[in-house]
Every structure is written in C-alpha cells, then in structure tokens.
Design a protein around this motif. Structure first.
Motif, short mmCIF file in Angstrom:
data_model
loop_
_atom_site.label_atom_id
_atom_site.label_comp_id
_atom_site.label_asym_id
_atom_site.label_seq_id
_atom_site.Cartn_x
_atom_site.Cartn_y
_atom_site.Cartn_z
N GLY A 267 0.81 -1.21 0.00
CA GLY A 267 0.00 0.00 0.00
C GLY A 267 0.84 1.25 0.00
N ARG A 268 1.89 1.25 0.81
CA ARG A 268 2.81 2.39 0.84
C ARG A 268 3.53 2.55 -0.50
N ALA A 269 3.99 1.43 -1.06
CA ALA A 269 4.70 1.48 -2.34
C ALA A 269 3.80 1.99 -3.46
N LEU A 270 2.53 1.64 -3.39
CA LEU A 270 1.59 2.05 -4.44
C LEU A 270 1.47 3.57 -4.51
N VAL A 271 1.11 4.20 -3.38
CA VAL A 271 0.85 5.64 -3.43
C VAL A 271 2.14 6.43 -3.63
N TYR A 272 3.19 6.04 -2.92
CA TYR A 272 4.47 6.75 -3.06
C TYR A 272 5.06 6.55 -4.45
N GLY A 273 5.03 5.31 -4.92
CA GLY A 273 5.60 5.02 -6.24
C GLY A 273 4.85 5.71 -7.36
N PHE A 274 3.52 5.75 -7.28
CA PHE A 274 2.73 6.41 -8.33
C PHE A 274 3.06 7.91 -8.35
N ALA A 275 3.15 8.52 -7.16
CA ALA A 275 3.47 9.94 -7.09
C ALA A 275 4.85 10.23 -7.66
N ARG A 276 5.83 9.37 -7.37
CA ARG A 276 7.17 9.57 -7.90
C ARG A 276 7.21 9.37 -9.41
N MET A 277 6.44 8.43 -9.92
CA MET A 277 6.38 8.24 -11.37
C MET A 277 5.88 9.49 -12.07
N ASN A 278 4.91 10.15 -11.45
CA ASN A 278 4.40 11.40 -12.02
C ASN A 278 5.48 12.48 -12.02
N ILE A 279 6.19 12.63 -10.92
CA ILE A 279 7.24 13.64 -10.82
C ILE A 279 8.35 13.38 -11.84
N ASP A 280 8.71 12.12 -12.00
CA ASP A 280 9.82 11.77 -12.89
C ASP A 280 9.41 11.67 -14.35
N GLY A 281 8.13 11.93 -14.65
CA GLY A 281 7.68 12.00 -16.04
C GLY A 281 7.57 10.67 -16.76
N HIS A 282 7.15 9.62 -16.04
CA HIS A 282 7.07 8.30 -16.66
C HIS A 282 5.77 8.05 -17.43
N PHE A 283 4.70 8.77 -17.11
CA PHE A 283 3.40 8.39 -17.64
C PHE A 283 3.22 8.57 -19.15
N PRO A 284 3.82 9.58 -19.78
CA PRO A 284 3.70 9.64 -21.24
C PRO A 284 4.19 8.37 -21.94
N ARG A 285 5.20 7.74 -21.37
CA ARG A 285 5.71 6.49 -21.94
C ARG A 285 4.65 5.40 -21.92
N TRP A 286 3.74 5.48 -20.93
CA TRP A 286 2.68 4.49 -20.80
C TRP A 286 1.38 4.95 -21.47
N GLY A 287 1.47 6.04 -22.21
CA GLY A 287 0.29 6.53 -22.92
C GLY A 287 -0.73 7.21 -22.04
N VAL A 288 -0.30 7.70 -20.88
CA VAL A 288 -1.22 8.39 -19.96
C VAL A 288 -0.99 9.89 -20.09
N ASP B 114 -1.61 14.01 -19.38
CA ASP B 114 -1.68 14.77 -18.12
C ASP B 114 -3.10 14.82 -17.57
N ALA B 115 -4.07 14.97 -18.47
CA ALA B 115 -5.46 15.08 -18.03
C ALA B 115 -6.00 13.76 -17.48
N GLU B 116 -5.29 12.66 -17.72
CA GLU B 116 -5.78 11.35 -17.29
C GLU B 116 -5.06 10.82 -16.06
N VAL B 117 -4.09 11.56 -15.53
CA VAL B 117 -3.26 11.03 -14.46
C VAL B 117 -4.07 10.78 -13.19
N GLU B 118 -4.90 11.73 -12.78
CA GLU B 118 -5.68 11.55 -11.56
C GLU B 118 -6.67 10.41 -11.70
#
Length: 244
Positions: free
Chosen positions: A179-200, A202-206
């Motif tokens: 549970g801790r890894a999920l929320v912390y890891g997801f937040a860090r992925m957003n900061i580090d700019g990983h989501f465009p690589r996964w096709g997500v 900005d408007a879809e992140v939340e």
C-alpha cells in the motif's frame, strides 16, 4: 574700453531621478510571507528556483532583511518543506474526516486518494518533502515526525481492515508495504515524467491514479461469500418441504 559682459544666468540643474526606494514592510509576520514567496517560486520553477534574495524581492523587503529569519538558503528550504508537509497532512486529514468510520478499507481508499491527488496537483512541493536533496532531514524534526505519523496512519488503517476480516491476505506486513509502495511510487512516477511512456496524458493522471488504487484494493479485499449468498437465495426460492 571693453564693454562689461553680462553675467551669464546659471542653468538650472537637472534633478537626477532616484531609484524608487522599496516601501518598508509593515506586515508583522515576515517569516510567513517569505515562506509563501518561496513556495510560489517552487511552484513556478521547481526547488532550484528558490533563493533568499528572490524571496525577499517578492516580499518587498531588502535583500538582507530575510537573514534574521533564514540565515541560508537551506534554512529557507527547510521551512518550505515543513509548510508543504503541513498542507499535505491537512489534505489527508480532511479526507479522513469525511470517510466512513466503520470501514477501514474504505478509509484507506480515502487516504490513498487524498495522498495521490495532492501529489498530482503539487508535484514540486511533493518532490521537496519526498527527497533528501533539498534540505537537511536530520534538522527538520517536524517534517520527519509528520512523515512518520502518516506512514503509521496508513499501517494502522490497514491493520484495522485486517482485524475486521476485510483483507484476503494473511500477511498484513506485505499488504502494508504494498500500500505504501503504491501511493508513493505512483506519485514519484508522475514527478519523474514516466506516464507519457505508458500513454497516460496529463489530463488522465488523476483518473488513472484512482483506477490503480481501486485495482489494488480489489486485489487485497476478501471477496464476498458468493457461494453462501447463492445458497441462501436458492433456499428462499425452493418450495418448502411438507412435513409428513
């Protein structure tokens, strides 16, 4: 004879324009205003954009005025981290105040959503409190204390869900770490700019954060006793046996 020359009239001296003097700062809480200015700088340009001089300029005071409150940039960044952590915790506490009291797993969902949404909407502030690069954690007792209490809140909420039989897993510690890894890891992925690589986008992140959290909860929750429900429904629909 030479004619007496008339004295020349002195030309009026031009007044040199003086640089505008900064208005004296009349507010009683300069420290508070400097922190707000630094938080604004963080939001605009990231942690690297913060300087004591620029915070002073935005506060409308002389460059030397802040040093009675913040003798260095590190001291200012520590205060920024403490304020960011305070806002982060307040967001989570507001969410939990509206969460169902008797449903620990539902409270964990509210906690996780508040965590993720604040981190998504304040990525540079979250980066400061989640990284050791911008201030001395050993001297920031308030940040360390609040962070430890939030982790404890997550662990205790999942422990209550375990105690009430809401979890399918028998290993509580693994669930807490996940549970801790999920929320912390997801937040860090957003900061580090990983989501465009996964096709997500900005408007879809939340929306993606909420879907991932729900997927995690579905995976750890004990499934409803479908067999028992079907059996009871079958008994209700069956004709009653007549006694001999």
């Amino acid at each position: 004879m030479r004619q007496a020359t008339k004295p020349r009239s002195a030309k009026p001296r031009r007044r040199t324009a003086r640089a505008p003097v900064a208005k004296p700062y009349h507010h009683g809480d300069l420290r508070r205003v400097l922190i707000d200015a630094a938080l604004q700088l963080v939001g605009e340009g990231g942690p690297e954009a913060v300087s004591v001089r620029e915070a002073a300029r935005r506060a409308g005071v002389s460059p030397g005025a802040p040093f009675r409150h913040f003798p260095s940039r590190g001291a200012l960044m520590q205060a920024v981290a403490e304020e960011a952590q305070r806002r982060f915790r307040a967001e989570i506490e507001r969410a939990l105040a509206e969460a169902p009291a008797g449903d620990p797993l539902g409270r964990f969902r509210c906690l996780g959503l508040a965590y993720l949404r604040w981190a998504m909407r304040n990525p540079t502030h979250f980066e400061i409190i989640s990284s050791r690069r911008f201030f001395d954690h050993d001297r920031a007792a308030g940040v360390s204390r609040d962070n430890a209490e939030l982790i404890e809140l997550t662990e205790s909420t999942l422990a209550q869900a375990f105690a009430q039989g809401q979890l399918d897993s028998g290993d509580l510690k693994q669930v807490q770490i996940a549970g801790r890894a999920l929320v912390y890891g997801f937040a860090r992925m957003n900061i580090d700019g990983h989501f465009p690589r996964w096709g997500v986008a900005d408007a879809e992140v939340e929306r993606t954060a909420e879907a991932v959290l729900d997927l995690f909860i579905e995976g750890i929750a004990k499934p409803p006793a479908v067999g028992r429900k079907i059996g009871r429904a079958h008994e209700a629909l069956s004709p009653r046996r007549r006694s001999d």
